[in-house]
Design a protein around this motif. Sequence first.
Motif, PDB file in Angstrom:
ATOM      1  N   VAL A   1       0.847  -1.194   0.000  1.00 36.59           N
ATOM      2  CA  VAL A   1       0.000   0.000   0.000  1.00 36.59           C
ATOM      3  C   VAL A   1       0.882   1.242   0.000  1.00 36.59           C
ATOM      4  O   VAL A   1       1.614   1.476   0.949  1.00 36.59           O
ATOM      5  CB  VAL A   1      -0.905   0.029   1.241  1.00 36.59           C
TER       6      VAL A   1
ATOM      7  N   PHE B   1       0.982   5.342  -0.084  1.00 33.37           N
ATOM      8  CA  PHE B   1       0.214   6.575   0.032  1.00 33.37           C
ATOM      9  C   PHE B   1       1.018   7.762  -0.486  1.00 33.37           C
ATOM     10  O   PHE B   1       0.732   8.895  -0.152  1.00 33.37           O
ATOM     11  CB  PHE B   1      -0.217   6.807   1.483  1.00 33.37           C
TER      12      PHE B   1
ATOM     13  N   LEU C   1       4.013   7.761   2.438  1.00 33.89           N
ATOM     14  CA  LEU C   1       3.261   8.990   2.737  1.00 33.89           C
ATOM     15  C   LEU C   1       4.220  10.107   3.145  1.00 33.89           C
ATOM     16  O   LEU C   1       4.111  11.245   2.672  1.00 33.89           O
ATOM     17  CB  LEU C   1       2.252   8.725   3.850  1.00 33.89           C
TER      18      LEU C   1
ATOM     19  N   PHE D   1      -0.864  18.246  -7.206  1.00 32.52           N
ATOM     20  CA  PHE D   1      -0.658  16.979  -7.909  1.00 32.52           C
ATOM     21  C   PHE D   1       0.146  15.997  -7.059  1.00 32.52           C
ATOM     22  O   PHE D   1       0.099  14.802  -7.284  1.00 32.52           O
ATOM     23  CB  PHE D   1       0.088  17.213  -9.229  1.00 32.52           C
TER      24      PHE D   1
ATOM     25  N   TRP E   1      -0.974  14.135  -0.680  1.00 34.85           N
ATOM     26  CA  TRP E   1      -1.345  12.768  -0.322  1.00 34.85           C
ATOM     27  C   TRP E   1      -2.788  12.451  -0.685  1.00 34.85           C
ATOM     28  O   TRP E   1      -3.125  11.299  -0.953  1.00 34.85           O
ATOM     29  CB  TRP E   1      -1.073  12.485   1.150  1.00 34.85           C
ATOM     30  N   SER E   2      -3.661  13.480  -0.699  1.00 41.47           N
ATOM     31  CA  SER E   2      -5.048  13.173  -1.045  1.00 41.47           C
ATOM     32  C   SER E   2      -5.153  12.772  -2.517  1.00 41.47           C
ATOM     33  O   SER E   2      -6.067  12.052  -2.909  1.00 41.47           O
ATOM     34  CB  SER E   2      -5.958  14.360  -0.727  1.00 41.47           C
TER      35      SER E   2
ATOM     36  N   ALA F   1      -4.581   9.147  -2.782  1.00 40.11           N
ATOM     37  CA  ALA F   1      -5.716   8.317  -2.408  1.00 40.11           C
ATOM     38  C   ALA F   1      -6.599   8.004  -3.618  1.00 40.11           C
ATOM     39  O   ALA F   1      -7.229   6.956  -3.671  1.00 40.11           O
ATOM     40  CB  ALA F   1      -6.533   9.017  -1.331  1.00 40.11           C
TER      41      ALA F   1
ATOM     42  N   ILE G   1      -5.977   4.744  -5.340  1.00 39.05           N
ATOM     43  CA  ILE G   1      -6.284   3.644  -4.419  1.00 39.05           C
ATOM     44  C   ILE G   1      -7.788   3.404  -4.423  1.00 39.05           C
ATOM     45  O   ILE G   1      -8.256   2.262  -4.506  1.00 39.05           O
ATOM     46  CB  ILE G   1      -5.798   3.970  -2.996  1.00 39.05           C
ATOM     47  N   LEU G   2      -8.545   4.497  -4.352  1.00 37.58           N
ATOM     48  CA  LEU G   2      -9.999   4.364  -4.379  1.00 37.58           C
ATOM     49  C   LEU G   2     -10.448   3.754  -5.700  1.00 37.58           C
ATOM     50  O   LEU G   2     -11.332   2.895  -5.734  1.00 37.58           O
ATOM     51  CB  LEU G   2     -10.661   5.732  -4.189  1.00 37.58           C
TER      52      LEU G   2
ATOM     53  N   LEU H   1      -9.805   0.148  -5.663  1.00 41.89           N
ATOM     54  CA  LEU H   1     -10.751  -0.528  -4.786  1.00 41.89           C
ATOM     55  C   LEU H   1     -12.099  -0.699  -5.481  1.00 41.89           C
ATOM     56  O   LEU H   1     -12.682  -1.780  -5.472  1.00 41.89           O
ATOM     57  CB  LEU H   1     -10.941   0.284  -3.496  1.00 41.89           C
TER      58      LEU H   1
ATOM     59  N   LEU I   1      -4.995  -2.248   4.348  1.00 36.74           N
ATOM     60  CA  LEU I   1      -5.513  -1.392   3.294  1.00 36.74           C
ATOM     61  C   LEU I   1      -6.994  -1.107   3.505  1.00 36.74           C
ATOM     62  O   LEU I   1      -7.448   0.025   3.405  1.00 36.74           O
ATOM     63  CB  LEU I   1      -5.294  -2.051   1.923  1.00 36.74           C
TER      64      LEU I   1
ATOM     65  N   LEU J   1      -8.715   2.474   4.145  1.00 38.94           N
ATOM     66  CA  LEU J   1      -9.733   2.980   3.233  1.00 38.94           C
ATOM     67  C   LEU J   1     -11.035   3.282   3.968  1.00 38.94           C
ATOM     68  O   LEU J   1     -11.723   4.249   3.662  1.00 38.94           O
ATOM     69  CB  LEU J   1      -9.979   1.987   2.106  1.00 38.94           C
TER      70      LEU J   1
ATOM     71  N   TYR K   1     -10.503   6.484   5.569  1.00 41.17           N
ATOM     72  CA  TYR K   1     -10.448   7.549   4.567  1.00 41.17           C
ATOM     73  C   TYR K   1     -11.849   7.876   4.050  1.00 41.17           C
ATOM     74  O   TYR K   1     -12.187   9.039   3.829  1.00 41.17           O
ATOM     75  CB  TYR K   1      -9.526   7.155   3.415  1.00 41.17           C
TER      76      TYR K   1
ATOM     77  N   MET L   1      -7.821  17.841   7.395  1.00 40.55           N
ATOM     78  CA  MET L   1      -6.832  17.225   6.507  1.00 40.55           C
ATOM     79  C   MET L   1      -5.421  17.661   6.887  1.00 40.55           C
ATOM     80  O   MET L   1      -4.476  16.877   6.837  1.00 40.55           O
ATOM     81  CB  MET L   1      -7.102  17.655   5.063  1.00 40.55           C
TER      82      MET L   1
ATOM     83  N   ILE M   1      -2.210  15.142   9.045  1.00 36.64           N
ATOM     84  CA  ILE M   1      -0.862  14.886   8.540  1.00 36.64           C
ATOM     85  C   ILE M   1       0.188  15.314   9.562  1.00 36.64           C
ATOM     86  O   ILE M   1       1.178  14.621   9.803  1.00 36.64           O
ATOM     87  CB  ILE M   1      -0.655  15.598   7.191  1.00 36.64           C
TER      88      ILE M   1
ATOM     89  N   MET N   1      10.217  13.261   9.814  1.00 36.75           N
ATOM     90  CA  MET N   1       9.405  12.046   9.793  1.00 36.75           C
ATOM     91  C   MET N   1      10.030  10.992   8.888  1.00 36.75           C
ATOM     92  O   MET N   1      10.182   9.823   9.278  1.00 36.75           O
ATOM     93  CB  MET N   1       8.004  12.414   9.297  1.00 36.75           C
TER      94      MET N   1
END
Lengths: 409, 322, 294
Positions: free
Chosen positions: B66, B68, B127, B241, B244-245, B248, B251-252, B255, C99, C103, C106, C226, C230, C277
Amino acid sequence: MEHGKWRVLLTLLLVILSCAFLVSSSASASDVIKLGFIADVSGIGAPFYKSQKAGLDMFIEEINAAGGILGKKLELVVRDAQLKPDVGANMARELILSEKCEFLIGPTSSAVALAVSKVSKEFKKVIFFHTSNAEAITTTNFQPYMFQVVPNTGIEGRGMALVLSKKPYKKYSLIGPDYAYGHDQLESFTKEMAKRRPDVQILDTVWVKLGESNFSTFIPTLLAKKPEAIYAAFWGGQLSAFIKQAKPYGVFKQAPVSSLYDLDMLRATGLDMPEGLTGYARAPFYAIDTPQMKVFVKKYHEKFKDWPADWAIMAYDGMTALTEAIKEAKSAESEQVVKVLGGLKFNSLRGERYIRPIDHMANVGIYAGVTAKSPEHKQFLIMKDVKEVPAEEVWLSVEEVKKLQAEQK
Amino acid sequence: MDHMTSSSRTQWISGITLIVILFVLPVFLNEFGRTGEYWIWVSTEMIIMALFAMSLNLILGFGGMVSFGHAAFFGVGAYTVALLTKKADLPLFLALAAAPFTAAITAAIVGWFCVRLLGLYFAILTLAFGQLLYMIVFQWYTFTGGDDGILGIPRPEILGPTNFYWFCLVLFLICFFVMKMIVSSSFGLSIKTIRENMERAKFIGINVRRYQLLNFIIAGAFAGLAGGMLAELNRFAQPDFLHWSKSAEPILASLVGGMYSLAGPAIGSTVLIFLKIFLQQIHPSMVELWAIVLGAAILVVVLFAPSGLVGLYQNIYKKFQS
Amino acid sequence: MTWQLFVFMLINGLCQGMLLFIIASGLSLVFGVLRVINFAHGSLYMIGAFLAYSLSTLLSGESLLGFLILLLVIPPAIAIIGFVLEVTLFRRVYREEHLLQLLLTYALVLILDDSVRVIWGGDPRSVTRPDLLAGSVDVMGMALPSYNVFILVIGPLIAFGMWFLLYRTRTGNVIRAAVSFPDTLGALGVNVSWVMTSTFMLGCWLAGLGGVLTAALSNIDLGIGMEKIIECFAVVVIGGLGSVGGALLGSLIIGTGLTFFQLPFGRWALVFPYALMALVLVIRPWGLFGKPER
């Protein structure tokens, strides 16, 4: 393993196609002029949007009541760009292609405006900017289909440098949002100040992300070098948040803050606004003494039970200029209207104005004054001793504009 | 599978029909004037985002990792095209060819650190790197234009909306078949073995880390190409661009479409984009509810149909067969 | 930099860190027990902030009493929302792969954030600070907002409270056991699902508290969830996933770091949390205070 996926794709495509045409088959009547308004509806631009929409609605209502323009009624279609350039550009494209808008109205954020201006150029549709005002829109990113009825960042930055150069302060710290508007504005201010007052020192420039509303880590940095005065290039909700948070840090005891004190911001800040700060507005209704403004303010107040903010006035002025151009071109098509934009004269609420041919910038100046309590408005401060800095004194010369426009790719 | 031959024949026929339809689509759409042009534009975006979703799925579905931070490579590709065409005056085709390379190099650096971690830690490290790159692009005002992004990417005269659509479609199909080859190659099989059972893969002599890294780089390269294409379609690049969103989104899409097939994510992505625009066309205010609709759909998929649309179709198809 | 300025900036940075800690510790705690990274933690924080705004307009919140009511009412309200989410949704995915868990949370972000937009609209809001906390105190000749001092007091109180709960009560023992030995806990006759639900509620309570405190610190708008999630991620990763002590350390590093780096590095200071991080993940993936995964 890949069993059946082609068929899924195929079915899907057919479904999509049929849906698409069911939806988009609604035809638009030709006796309507559609105006696509790419707005920044949410976030720090929200209060501005309400004022802009009120100004536009009022204008459209008046024109339509009087039979429209060239016999056609005006219709406003609004989309939210959310202060994001990509969303704004997509919305502009959608407004032109799918909603069949012939003219566009610009957003609040300059970054969105720059992106939208490219779409206007690509599809050759006239757009006017009434709030977003990065000078780059008229210079390095100029394109003939746009015009601007709001003082641009150059006029603002240089105008305020002109006003503040008469004050005794020698050490300035600058703070601003980290995007086109902030950069253009602070650069113009710095250059003009250096020209007028070589003894003035710019100690530091603090950049804050557009929309950031927690200034706790930025204010101590701003004060660290002990400035005598601060010039802030924020606007709207972000400026209001900055002023409110600056107060308990003792900013105003140390240095006065100059910035864009428009009506919406003053209303949002309320009585947290300190008195005696030198600032400017783009179109303060209480300080502009023209007969048309008086009529407008009265009507606006009757309709909305509220005073018109700068944004309502400038959006209204933009519409005046656009309809004037449509009348002069005797056509409601962008291709014809664009031909009469350069040099167009229009009767704005701020007085007689014209659009300069070289950069399609209207000769609109800023109104500088000092914040003060006012007996008529108990809930918020306004500015007193307001003087107009005419655009002609501080806008770029035609040669300078030409040079910058030549840099464009 | 006794009906293998007949089903693979129908598969071929539908596949070719689909490609033909996709190619004639803009000719048909052009009949509808401005509305048609809008849908050509939307279809081009769908193709590009489908490529982006498929690229992620090389790591996600086939590799079982996975990520991110995949948008970072998408963004690097976009900025490569933007910077090369705007600042270095390179022709579009060269810039577009460079996009997968810069993205692959970035992916190699990021991946070298990331593949050493497993599961959740891998996801978080991708991420972290993604956000790090996002912040760098955001703050480097003089080079990347910061929050404003890079505007006005030039477009060659011959690439009008329809030609650009065809151009993207051809690129997409090439990528699709390359990916198909990769997935069914011995490399692809090894990647799947690693996903299924890492210990066993190690035991039979697969260099797990190297394979995963290579897969990560390949996926990054395809994402970079998609990013470059999107930058050219929008004619600008911006820091979002890389956010991190944005990571997603594929990924969506995977899914929704189903992540254990090559085309699943492409289908998912197309469906999602279409749904959003469909909602907006019904009424502009419906867009306000888009995220709620999307979120609810994902909840349903997560809770009831984790294998996505393709899985759902296969289940129904199987039941129908028996 | 004079030493007075240094002390001032340190205190100011610690305030930022403390607020971050209150929110991030909830995320960390939930991960420790539930093994789920809850993206929706930021959304719950945002809902807390907006609820605080709405309630404050009803209470005319300039009085200290009004503000105290916000602090007492909003966090439990968010905890109740958390309860509903845990029982109806989270519980179903504990055994699923990472995952699907990610999700699910999310999807909740999408739903909750958009609901805030629908309910409260796009306008930025804020809660007026109570009169007592609206002024400033003198620190080394510089003015520090009293409200920051208030956060500086609340933060350690919360940290102490959590330490007490985790290390000095039976519930805490069970929670810590759930972090270290999730499999054997059920065998000891502990109601594991109750432990999980109450931990999740505690995490949400912290998110709500952070929301209330933020609403009076700065403006709140649709993006804060959001953005904060983070930042919390960075904190939790630096400190160690699941470690509350680590979250405290991580928060303070980031809070003071952001304040200090602003002066020499300007806008590049904002890169610092993510760079740190990534660095921590590369060298010590389990974080400064965490333990390597078994």
